[in-house]
Design a protein around this motif. Structure first.
Motif, PDB file in Angstrom:
ATOM      1  N   MET A   1       0.857  -1.183   0.000  1.00  0.00           N
ATOM      2  CA  MET A   1       0.000   0.000   0.000  1.00  0.00           C
ATOM      3  C   MET A   1       0.890   1.229   0.000  1.00  0.00           C
ATOM      4  O   MET A   1       1.885   1.292   0.732  1.00  0.00           O
ATOM      5  CB  MET A   1      -0.909  -0.028   1.231  1.00  0.00           C
ATOM      6  CG  MET A   1      -1.821   1.190   1.362  1.00  0.00           C
ATOM      7  SD  MET A   1      -1.109   2.472   2.421  1.00  0.00           S
ATOM      8  CE  MET A   1      -2.451   3.650   2.473  1.00  0.00           C
ATOM      9  N   ASP A   2       0.559   2.206  -0.842  1.00  0.00           N
ATOM     10  CA  ASP A   2       1.319   3.456  -0.938  1.00  0.00           C
ATOM     11  C   ASP A   2       0.359   4.634  -0.897  1.00  0.00           C
ATOM     12  O   ASP A   2      -0.823   4.520  -1.269  1.00  0.00           O
ATOM     13  CB  ASP A   2       2.143   3.514  -2.231  1.00  0.00           C
ATOM     14  CG  ASP A   2       3.369   2.624  -2.175  1.00  0.00           C
ATOM     15  OD1 ASP A   2       3.969   2.534  -1.092  1.00  0.00           O
ATOM     16  OD2 ASP A   2       3.706   2.012  -3.208  1.00  0.00           O
ATOM     17  N   GLU A   3       0.891   5.783  -0.481  1.00  0.00           N
ATOM     18  CA  GLU A   3       0.126   7.022  -0.426  1.00  0.00           C
ATOM     19  C   GLU A   3       0.974   8.150  -0.990  1.00  0.00           C
ATOM     20  O   GLU A   3       1.964   8.558  -0.385  1.00  0.00           O
ATOM     21  CB  GLU A   3      -0.287   7.324   1.021  1.00  0.00           C
ATOM     22  CG  GLU A   3      -1.109   8.586   1.182  1.00  0.00           C
ATOM     23  CD  GLU A   3      -1.511   8.813   2.623  1.00  0.00           C
ATOM     24  OE1 GLU A   3      -2.059   9.899   2.919  1.00  0.00           O
ATOM     25  OE2 GLU A   3      -1.277   7.909   3.468  1.00  0.00           O
TER      26      GLU A   3
ATOM     27  N   ASN B   1      -2.010  12.647  -2.392  1.00  0.00           N
ATOM     28  CA  ASN B   1      -3.440  12.530  -2.075  1.00  0.00           C
ATOM     29  C   ASN B   1      -4.112  11.410  -2.877  1.00  0.00           C
ATOM     30  O   ASN B   1      -5.300  11.482  -3.216  1.00  0.00           O
ATOM     31  CB  ASN B   1      -4.176  13.856  -2.325  1.00  0.00           C
ATOM     32  CG  ASN B   1      -5.472  13.950  -1.541  1.00  0.00           C
ATOM     33  OD1 ASN B   1      -5.593  13.377  -0.445  1.00  0.00           O
ATOM     34  ND2 ASN B   1      -6.458  14.653  -2.082  1.00  0.00           N
ATOM     35  N   ILE B   2      -3.345  10.392  -3.174  1.00  0.00           N
ATOM     36  CA  ILE B   2      -3.856   9.196  -3.838  1.00  0.00           C
ATOM     37  C   ILE B   2      -3.434   7.992  -2.991  1.00  0.00           C
ATOM     38  O   ILE B   2      -2.255   7.849  -2.646  1.00  0.00           O
ATOM     39  CB  ILE B   2      -3.315   9.042  -5.268  1.00  0.00           C
ATOM     40  CG1 ILE B   2      -3.880  10.136  -6.179  1.00  0.00           C
ATOM     41  CG2 ILE B   2      -3.641   7.667  -5.827  1.00  0.00           C
ATOM     42  CD1 ILE B   2      -5.349   9.990  -6.482  1.00  0.00           C
ATOM     43  N   LEU B   3      -4.384   7.132  -2.653  1.00  0.00           N
ATOM     44  CA  LEU B   3      -4.086   5.889  -1.954  1.00  0.00           C
ATOM     45  C   LEU B   3      -4.067   4.757  -2.973  1.00  0.00           C
ATOM     46  O   LEU B   3      -4.979   4.643  -3.806  1.00  0.00           O
ATOM     47  CB  LEU B   3      -5.121   5.613  -0.871  1.00  0.00           C
ATOM     48  CG  LEU B   3      -5.141   6.579   0.321  1.00  0.00           C
ATOM     49  CD1 LEU B   3      -6.214   6.178   1.309  1.00  0.00           C
ATOM     50  CD2 LEU B   3      -3.787   6.629   1.002  1.00  0.00           C
TER      51      LEU B   3
ATOM     52  N   CYS C   1      -3.194   0.537  -3.558  1.00  0.00           N
ATOM     53  CA  CYS C   1      -2.876  -0.786  -2.999  1.00  0.00           C
ATOM     54  C   CYS C   1      -2.804  -1.798  -4.130  1.00  0.00           C
ATOM     55  O   CYS C   1      -3.539  -1.703  -5.129  1.00  0.00           O
ATOM     56  CB  CYS C   1      -3.897  -1.206  -1.936  1.00  0.00           C
ATOM     57  SG  CYS C   1      -5.538  -1.580  -2.568  1.00  0.00           S
TER      58      CYS C   1
ATOM     59  N   ASP D   1     -14.080   5.558  -0.190  1.00  0.00           N
ATOM     60  CA  ASP D   1     -13.227   4.775   0.695  1.00  0.00           C
ATOM     61  C   ASP D   1     -13.909   3.483   1.125  1.00  0.00           C
ATOM     62  O   ASP D   1     -13.260   2.446   1.274  1.00  0.00           O
ATOM     63  CB  ASP D   1     -12.824   5.601   1.913  1.00  0.00           C
ATOM     64  CG  ASP D   1     -14.035   6.155   2.646  1.00  0.00           C
ATOM     65  OD1 ASP D   1     -15.118   6.217   2.044  1.00  0.00           O
ATOM     66  OD2 ASP D   1     -13.896   6.522   3.831  1.00  0.00           O
TER      67      ASP D   1
ATOM     68  N   PHE E   1      -3.439   1.148   5.696  1.00  0.00           N
ATOM     69  CA  PHE E   1      -4.693   1.905   5.706  1.00  0.00           C
ATOM     70  C   PHE E   1      -5.062   2.344   7.120  1.00  0.00           C
ATOM     71  O   PHE E   1      -5.580   3.442   7.320  1.00  0.00           O
ATOM     72  CB  PHE E   1      -5.827   1.052   5.114  1.00  0.00           C
ATOM     73  CG  PHE E   1      -5.820   0.987   3.608  1.00  0.00           C
ATOM     74  CD1 PHE E   1      -6.395   1.989   2.856  1.00  0.00           C
ATOM     75  CD2 PHE E   1      -5.243  -0.087   2.953  1.00  0.00           C
ATOM     76  CE1 PHE E   1      -6.401   1.925   1.469  1.00  0.00           C
ATOM     77  CE2 PHE E   1      -5.243  -0.158   1.574  1.00  0.00           C
ATOM     78  CZ  PHE E   1      -5.815   0.843   0.820  1.00  0.00           C
TER      79      PHE E   1
ATOM     80  N   SER F   1      -2.878   5.288   8.097  1.00  0.00           N
ATOM     81  CA  SER F   1      -2.940   6.445   7.216  1.00  0.00           C
ATOM     82  C   SER F   1      -3.778   7.565   7.838  1.00  0.00           C
ATOM     83  O   SER F   1      -4.812   7.331   8.467  1.00  0.00           O
ATOM     84  CB  SER F   1      -3.526   6.043   5.861  1.00  0.00           C
ATOM     85  OG  SER F   1      -3.678   7.171   5.030  1.00  0.00           O
TER      86      SER F   1
ATOM     87  N   SER G   1      -4.808  10.063   5.793  1.00  0.00           N
ATOM     88  CA  SER G   1      -5.294  10.715   4.585  1.00  0.00           C
ATOM     89  C   SER G   1      -6.745  11.168   4.763  1.00  0.00           C
ATOM     90  O   SER G   1      -7.557  10.511   5.424  1.00  0.00           O
ATOM     91  CB  SER G   1      -5.193   9.755   3.389  1.00  0.00           C
ATOM     92  OG  SER G   1      -5.773  10.318   2.237  1.00  0.00           O
TER      93      SER G   1
END
Length: 365
Positions: free
Chosen positions: A112-114, A117-119, A121, A181, A249, A252, A254
């Protein structure tokens, strides 16, 4: 003759087939694998809010650009990956280049990366092939942005998201009343829940193998143990990193993740932890089955050796008596008498019968 040869080749091939082993361990993270361009690409869009939901299929990826600012939640599902399509849609929706490279990659570890402002996985959907008893995987990438979710799949003929589609068609469903989400959570949850179906299939194979070993374990049983252990390796390699992905997640901060959605990711985390523990139990069971097979082989060998030892002991008196009466001495009792032969033969039978009674009395067989 040819049919008989094929029959015996089919029996011995499992012992020498290393193709599956190469498939499992051929991944090298230092070498960028080449991805084949998909021949056919299917693009499905689901636009919805609390009042209405529209679903339609697009002919080209550029037709999905207007889903970014349509004041609805959009799920863009792309089946079949082409580099040009991925680059175009990632550029329009503001997906970072590093994430785009992960989407185009092959054999990536679930993560998983962030970024910006984009998540993002990446994980693998798992399927069990009943024909060859193998665990098959399909890489899926999920991009979560403001009011949109983009999913990329390799195979357009199968996925596990039918339940998500069905819930989107229900006006008052939790999915329709929540944000993007929650849609991302629902997709990840379905992938994790499908792991249990694959493990159930493997569990049935393990139970059958255990019964086979107990009843009539043979060399093919050992080959099946080896094959199932390989499939458990595939299962663990695809499932174990998902725990860290879900944990990403949960940690996070975010703005794309609402506080009320975090508890749902905690539920997925509990499921993947339980699934990982179950895989470990299966691995321990395979080790137990291997020990059971070896013990049964040793027990069978001991039984054979015991029978051979008893037969040898029972034949020893006859060999001794025959050896004595066969010596070249002129004076041997009963040698030149008519009753001598009958006495020797009687001793050859009486002594082994007496030995059998002694062996049974002592519980040797």
């Amino acid at each position: 003759m040819i049919e008989e040869t094929k029959k015996y080749l089919h029996l011995i091939l499992p012992f020498f087939n290393t193709k599956r082993t190469k498939e499992i361990f051929r991944i090298n993270p230092t070498v960028i694998p080449a991805r084949e361009e998909a021949a056919d690409v299917a693009i499905y869009v689901y636009d919805y809010d609390q009042s209405e939901m529209k679903e339609y299929e697009l002919e080209k990826v550029t037709d999905a650009f207007n889903c970014r600012d349509n004041n609805k939640i959009s799920w863009i599902n792309i089946d079949g990956i082409r580099k040009s399509d991925v680059e175009a849609i990632c550029k329009h929706f503001g997906v970072h280049m590093l994430l785009m490279e992960d989407i185009l990659s092959v054999g990536q570890r679930p993560k998983m990366d962030e970024i910006d402002n984009i998540l993002f996985c990446l994980m693998n959907m798992l399927y069990f092939n009943d024909h060859n008893g193998a665990v098959e995987s399909e890489q899926i990438s999920i991009v979560l942005g403001k009011n949109f979710v983009i999913s990329f799949q390799d195979d357009k003929n199968r996925d596990v998201f039918d339940q998500v589609r069905d819930k989107l068609r229900i006006p008052n469903s939790k999915l329709r009343q929540s944000g993007a989400d929650y849609l991302c959570y629902a997709m990840i949850d379905l992938v994790v829940d499908h792991y249990y179906l694959v493990m159930e299939k493997l569990g049935e194979r393990i139970e059958q193998l255990e019964e086979e070993i107990i009843r009539y374990g043979n060399s093919r049983s050992l080959a099946r143990i080896n094959n199932l252990r390989k499939e458990l390796i595939v299962l663990k390699r695809n499932m174990a990193p998902v725990r860290d992905m879900i944990n990403g997640f949960l940690r996070s901060e975010s703005d794309l993740l609402q506080d009320r959605t975090t508890k749902y990711f905690k539920d997925v985390y509990d499921h993947i932890v339980q699934a990982s523990d179950l895989v470990e139990n299966y691995r321990d069971m395979m080790m137990t089955l291997q020990d059971l097979y070896m013990n049964k082989v040793n027990l069978r060998l001991n039984e054979v050796m015991k029978v051979m030892a008893i037969v040898t002991c029972l034949l020893a008196p006859a060999a001794v008596i025959g050896g004595i009466f066969g010596m070249n001495f002129e004076v041997i009792p009963l040698t030149h008498q008519r009753e001598g032969f009958y006495v020797a033969v009687a001793l050859m039978f009486i002594i082994p019968i007496w030995m059998i009674r002694v062996f049974k009395k002592r519980g040797w067989f």
